[in-house]
Design a protein around this motif. Structure first.
Motif, PDB file in Angstrom:
ATOM      1  N   ALA A   1      25.881  71.191 -34.228  1.00  0.00           N
ATOM      2  CA  ALA A   1      25.753  70.170 -35.275  1.00  0.00           C
ATOM      3  C   ALA A   1      26.048  68.758 -34.799  1.00  0.00           C
ATOM      4  CB  ALA A   1      26.677  70.524 -36.447  1.00  0.00           C
ATOM      5  N   CYS A   2      26.284  68.572 -33.507  1.00  0.00           N
ATOM      6  CA  CYS A   2      26.571  67.247 -32.953  1.00  0.00           C
ATOM      7  C   CYS A   2      25.788  67.066 -31.656  1.00  0.00           C
ATOM      8  CB  CYS A   2      28.069  67.075 -32.656  1.00  0.00           C
ATOM      9  SG  CYS A   2      29.148  67.266 -34.078  1.00  0.00           S
TER      10      CYS A   2
ATOM     11  N   ARG B   1      28.272  64.036 -36.938  1.00  0.00           N
ATOM     12  CA  ARG B   1      27.476  65.229 -37.228  1.00  0.00           C
ATOM     13  C   ARG B   1      26.063  64.825 -37.653  1.00  0.00           C
ATOM     14  NH1 ARG B   1      28.337  67.392 -41.735  1.00  0.00           N
ATOM     15  NH2 ARG B   1      29.966  66.028 -42.533  1.00  0.00           N
ATOM     16  N   HIS B   2      25.074  65.610 -37.249  1.00  0.00           N
ATOM     17  CA  HIS B   2      23.739  65.437 -37.795  1.00  0.00           C
ATOM     18  C   HIS B   2      23.452  66.448 -38.898  1.00  0.00           C
ATOM     19  CE1 HIS B   2      22.422  68.974 -35.524  1.00  0.00           C
ATOM     20  NE2 HIS B   2      22.842  68.415 -34.402  1.00  0.00           N
ATOM     21  N   SER B   3      24.355  67.445 -39.078  1.00  0.00           N
ATOM     22  CA  SER B   3      24.168  68.482 -40.087  1.00  0.00           C
ATOM     23  C   SER B   3      25.509  69.014 -40.555  1.00  0.00           C
ATOM     24  CB  SER B   3      23.363  69.661 -39.519  1.00  0.00           C
ATOM     25  OG  SER B   3      22.131  69.280 -39.003  1.00  0.00           O
ATOM     26  N   GLY B   4      25.529  69.531 -41.779  1.00  0.00           N
ATOM     27  CA  GLY B   4      26.612  70.406 -42.175  1.00  0.00           C
ATOM     28  C   GLY B   4      26.372  71.768 -41.542  1.00  0.00           C
ATOM     29  N   CYS B   5      27.372  72.624 -41.545  1.00  0.00           N
ATOM     30  CA  CYS B   5      27.191  73.912 -40.871  1.00  0.00           C
ATOM     31  C   CYS B   5      28.303  74.871 -41.228  1.00  0.00           C
ATOM     32  CB  CYS B   5      27.129  73.725 -39.358  1.00  0.00           C
ATOM     33  SG  CYS B   5      28.638  73.023 -38.647  1.00  0.00           S
TER      34      CYS B   5
ATOM     35  N   ASP C   1      17.232  77.857 -38.195  1.00  0.00           N
ATOM     36  CA  ASP C   1      18.379  76.937 -38.226  1.00  0.00           C
ATOM     37  C   ASP C   1      19.689  77.624 -37.872  1.00  0.00           C
ATOM     38  OD1 ASP C   1      16.731  74.779 -39.051  1.00  0.00           O
ATOM     39  OD2 ASP C   1      16.834  75.483 -41.120  1.00  0.00           O
TER      40      ASP C   1
ATOM     41  N   LEU D   1      23.038  75.927 -39.508  1.00  0.00           N
ATOM     42  CA  LEU D   1      22.932  74.510 -39.841  1.00  0.00           C
ATOM     43  C   LEU D   1      22.519  74.358 -41.297  1.00  0.00           C
ATOM     44  CD1 LEU D   1      21.144  73.159 -36.646  1.00  0.00           C
ATOM     45  CD2 LEU D   1      23.579  73.106 -37.203  1.00  0.00           C
ATOM     46  N   LEU D   2      23.178  73.434 -41.992  1.00  0.00           N
ATOM     47  CA  LEU D   2      22.924  73.144 -43.388  1.00  0.00           C
ATOM     48  C   LEU D   2      22.516  71.680 -43.504  1.00  0.00           C
ATOM     49  CD1 LEU D   2      26.224  74.789 -44.680  1.00  0.00           C
ATOM     50  CD2 LEU D   2      24.002  75.916 -44.412  1.00  0.00           C
ATOM     51  N   SER D   3      22.363  71.211 -44.731  1.00  0.00           N
ATOM     52  CA  SER D   3      22.117  69.779 -44.907  1.00  0.00           C
ATOM     53  C   SER D   3      23.363  69.002 -44.511  1.00  0.00           C
ATOM     54  CB  SER D   3      21.753  69.487 -46.367  1.00  0.00           C
ATOM     55  OG  SER D   3      22.834  69.820 -47.222  1.00  0.00           O
ATOM     56  N   ARG D   4      23.201  67.715 -44.247  1.00  0.00           N
ATOM     57  CA  ARG D   4      24.317  66.899 -43.793  1.00  0.00           C
ATOM     58  C   ARG D   4      25.427  66.843 -44.814  1.00  0.00           C
ATOM     59  NH1 ARG D   4      24.693  62.976 -39.788  1.00  0.00           N
ATOM     60  NH2 ARG D   4      26.361  61.471 -40.092  1.00  0.00           N
TER      61      ARG D   4
END
Length: 358
Positions: free
Chosen positions: A284-285, A307-311, A332, A355-358
């Motif tokens: 996520a980074c 971070r580019h994403s939540g996770c 993902d 990976l989730l949305s940010r």
């Protein structure tokens, strides 16, 4: 060390488990060679490193060889013998410093250190016999967690007392007759951890706090973002930075916290190394905790940790490894297996990050 390590320099890593493996992989990406000191032949780290010295962590000849071939030495676990780190430091840079090992290896020393720099912890008492345990339980309302002061991990070396009304005779002996610590129960709402780093130039950086869930004393999941207020997240980061500065630390550290009702924090423990609850960073980074650690010990600039994403990161324990083919069919999802030949109950075999949305 005043300048970054030149390309193709060798970084020594004490410990050959999965953390050493991921450090070696990160070092290779940055153009460095690695040599592993580990008594188990064909350990996970050796499968991806340039060389392995097969010897005990405190073997004088092996330590001297490691110092001879390495431009800098680091380690993947906190139970490296302090004297081994001190021996190495005579002839080669060792990061994090031996002082970090000394503090983290003894829970009583660790909590005394944390309180001494203004970082709050649960109440605690040293236990060197049944009488000390009885006095501690009396002070903590007949409840608490009795732990070995040294060498405990993943829930091992612990005994829980909850509203204990009986006697404690024989409890000290049952725990091995080794120095113990009794910690009070903490009415926490959740657990979080901060993965932070300090460079050779004193630069500080930290990832967003992860919210952690444990099962049977072993980390199960780490979720980003954590369900805490910004003020709580900032306070956790500030505490981690205070620890790094007090130890004159170089490298990545993991700091675990209990979050209290109202958002207050109590530090649980520190780990002077890359940390299981930071594995999500490789997915996520742009810069993982492993690369950040190599950057720090090699004297390179620290990376951007946004971070580019939540996770959600989840450990694969024991037979969970057999879920790997099905997991690989999911979108993902980033899977990382550790190359361990045998799946055993309680053994960390790998992890994956959704990976989730940010």
């Amino acid at each position: 060390m005043t300048a970054p390590l030149p390309q193709n320099s060798t970084i020594g890593i004490i410990g050959g488990g999965q953390l050493g493996r991921m450090l070696a992989m990160a070092a290779a990406r940055l153009g460095y060679r690695t040599v592993i000191l580990e008594p188990q032949a064909d350990c996970p780290a050796a499968q991806v490193a340039n060389r392995q010295i097969v010897a005990a962590y405190d073997n004088p000849a092996a330590l001297d060889e490691l110092a001879k071939v390495s431009a800098v030495v680091t380690y993947e676990f906190e139970n490296v013998p302090v004297r081994a780190a001190e021996r190495l430091a005579v002839s080669v840079h060792v990061y994090p410093p031996a002082r970090a090992l000394e503090v983290s290896q003894d829970r009583l020393v660790e909590k005394t250190f944390l309180n001494g720099i203004g970082v709050k912890t649960a109440d605690f008492r040293a236990v060197d016999g049944d009488a000390d345990l009885e006095a501690g339980l009396a002070a903590f309302g007949r409840s608490g967690i009795l732990k070995t002061r040294r060498m405990g991990y993943d829930g091992k070396g612990q005994r829980v007392f909850r509203d204990h009304s009986g006697g404690v005779t024989g409890s000290f002996a049952a725990m091995g007759g080794v120095p113990l610590i009794l910690e009070s129960f903490v009415p926490f709402e959740r657990e979080i951890s901060v993965i932070a780093a300090r460079g050779l130039d004193g630069q500080l950086s930290a990832y967003d706090p992860a919210e952690n869930v444990h099962r049977n004393g072993i980390l199960h999941t780490s979720t980003l973002p954590a369900s805490v207020a910004r003020t709580t997240a900032d306070a956790a980061t500030d505490a981690a930075f205070s620890i790094l500065a007090a130890l004159d630390y170089v490298g990545v550290i993991g700091v675990e916290f209990f979050v209290l009702p109202g958002g207050g924090l109590l530090a649980n423990e520190i780990a002077p190394r890359v940390h299981n609850s930071g594995h999500w960073t490789e997915a996520a980074c742009a810069v993982s905790q492993f690369e950040q650690h190599i950057r720090a010990v090699a004297g390179l600039p620290l990376g951007d940790l946004s971070r580019h994403s939540g996770c959600v990161m989840e450990n694969l324990i024991g037979d969970d490894i057999f879920r790997a083919p099905a997991l690989l069919s999911e979108p993902d999802l980033v899977l990382h297996l550790y190359g361990k030949a045998e799946a055993r109950p309680g053994r960390k075999m790998g992890h994956f990050t959704r990976l989730l949305s940010r």
